[in-house]
Scaffold this motif. Sequence first.
Motif, PDB file in Angstrom:
ATOM      1  N   ILE A 191      41.977  44.728  35.556  1.00  0.00           N
ATOM      2  CA  ILE A 191      41.496  43.601  36.358  1.00  0.00           C
ATOM      3  C   ILE A 191      40.010  43.796  36.643  1.00  0.00           C
ATOM      4  CG2 ILE A 191      41.723  42.387  38.577  1.00  0.00           C
ATOM      5  CD1 ILE A 191      44.656  43.314  38.616  1.00  0.00           C
TER       6      ILE A 191
ATOM      7  N   ILE B 157      36.674  43.907  38.528  1.00  0.00           N
ATOM      8  CA  ILE B 157      36.279  44.072  39.935  1.00  0.00           C
ATOM      9  C   ILE B 157      34.785  43.800  40.123  1.00  0.00           C
ATOM     10  CG2 ILE B 157      38.131  45.707  40.474  1.00  0.00           C
ATOM     11  CD1 ILE B 157      36.026  47.956  40.253  1.00  0.00           C
TER      12      ILE B 157
ATOM     13  N   ILE C  61      35.595  38.004  38.306  1.00  0.00           N
ATOM     14  CA  ILE C  61      36.274  38.932  39.219  1.00  0.00           C
ATOM     15  C   ILE C  61      37.719  38.491  39.486  1.00  0.00           C
ATOM     16  CG2 ILE C  61      36.265  39.829  41.598  1.00  0.00           C
ATOM     17  CD1 ILE C  61      33.199  39.707  41.477  1.00  0.00           C
ATOM     18  N   ASP C  62      38.631  39.475  39.466  1.00  0.00           N
ATOM     19  CA  ASP C  62      40.078  39.306  39.681  1.00  0.00           C
ATOM     20  C   ASP C  62      40.822  38.756  38.465  1.00  0.00           C
ATOM     21  OD1 ASP C  62      39.961  40.313  42.255  1.00  0.00           O
ATOM     22  OD2 ASP C  62      39.663  38.347  43.170  1.00  0.00           O
ATOM     23  N   ASP C  63      40.104  38.482  37.366  1.00  0.00           N
ATOM     24  CA  ASP C  63      40.774  38.061  36.126  1.00  0.00           C
ATOM     25  C   ASP C  63      41.270  39.281  35.365  1.00  0.00           C
ATOM     26  OD1 ASP C  63      40.402  35.385  36.570  1.00  0.00           O
ATOM     27  OD2 ASP C  63      38.595  35.221  35.328  1.00  0.00           O
ATOM     28  N   GLU C  64      42.367  39.104  34.625  1.00  0.00           N
ATOM     29  CA  GLU C  64      42.913  40.206  33.820  1.00  0.00           C
ATOM     30  C   GLU C  64      42.247  40.259  32.449  1.00  0.00           C
ATOM     31  OE1 GLU C  64      47.132  40.111  33.530  1.00  0.00           O
ATOM     32  OE2 GLU C  64      47.463  40.457  35.669  1.00  0.00           O
TER      33      GLU C  64
END
Length: 505
Positions: free
Chosen positions: A203, A205, A227-230
């Motif tokens: 993920i 950050i 940010i926060d995407d896989e």
Amino acid sequence: MKNKEKIHHHNHDNNPPHGHMGHDHHKMMIEDFKKRFWVSTILSVPVLLLSPMIQEFFSFQLIFKGNLYVLFALSSFIFFYGGWPFLKGLFSEIKKGAPGMMTLIAIAITVAYVYSSAVVFGLEGKMFFWELVTLIDIMLVGHWIEMKSVLGASKALELLVSMMPAEAHKVHGDHIEDVKVEDLKKDDIILIKPGEKVPADGIIIEGESYLNESMLTGESKPVKKTIDDEVIGGAINGNGSLKVKVKHTGKESYLNKVITLVQEAQKTKSKTQHLADKAARWLTYIALTVGITTLAIWLLLGYDFTFALERMVTVMVISCPHALGLAIPLVVAISTAVSAQNGLLIRNRTAFENSRKISAIVFDKTGTLTKGDFGVTRYESVTDKFSKDEVLKLASALEQSSEHPIAIGIVKKIKDLQIAIPKAKNFNAITGKGVEAKVEGYDVKVVSPGFLKDENINIPKSAYSNAAETVVFVIIDNELAGYIALADEIRPESFGAIKKFKENN
């Protein structure tokens, strides 16, 4: 403190393939079957020449002192050496309580060998050594071809494995250390630089970029990640730097799950193979029943035991179907090999067999009907200072060293036009927005629409069309100079393929 980085050249060949030991074991088994087949086949020639039944059939004689003992010795070697995989398979199937093809073959060759050996040493009757050796040869070649096809299909997995980098940039507080991918653990923080491959699922950050996941998902258009995407291990990073918290490693990673699925599919048997095993099981029961019945009937009719025994052995040897033992492995071999060559990974063999009943096909456009890579479709200048070709040339200078699909598309176009690519100096990545550099004295930027919005630069109306295109903009000396539109190109064979499907429906 200053960041300390160890710079290493990534060598993908050092990364051990998934299931490497199993892969090598499979190769060893293929070599073993190949060796047994050739040795047995070469020794089968003198066995055929020395067999009385063959001599009688072709009207020739090859008799010398001890010829039957030579015939027995050669046949014994072929029986134990060439027939060993089937004898071992017999015990394995009986142990599981599921007699199948191996049992049927083993019974046929054992009956033929034991009876023929008894004839050599005094029992009255005919020898079946020639039937024994040819049956072993045919079954060996069938299983060899089948195993070769499975190995050929697994080469597609090697391509998937090669997508993973050997090392990762692990973040330790205020410094960065290069470590092997297999040493990464969950929740480790890794740095992914522009143009590099993602070493593990995780993920984001910190940072944003466009990632090329085409080899993993079939989607050729770079996917924006923030940010926060896989992110998926094996994807190619674009022009932005990313910090990623590792979520899955090793067997838990997306790529390894795909590989495991294909490996399991290769081990499973199809409906046809199960049907062949079922037929072989019933043929085994029938062969034993009919053989014993034949022996009993001839004895009841008053014939002596040797006469009845010869008829029983004949029935049991003939009952082993050479064609069934060879046809099924060949069908599996050819279908698996042809599928792998055309990029089709079979997850379920039964579903693959049922594909003959398909009446409608729904295509995924990207990477299927299209090439799966970007090509320049349009490029224009929006200023009188530079021609459209000059805009493209200056942009290509920034993109020539990048692995990004858009960059590759631009460089390919400039090479097709046979225009020399100038050198770029003071190269810099604009995080998540594009790149900039000094080219032929000009400050050149190749950026996304987002950069123009941030800088309050108006986007030309002609930049976008109704086509599914990705558009990048070229800024020279802080002034919008032009744009380049790229799209996934349609495969030339797509039209013919769809036409043929329609004709066959």
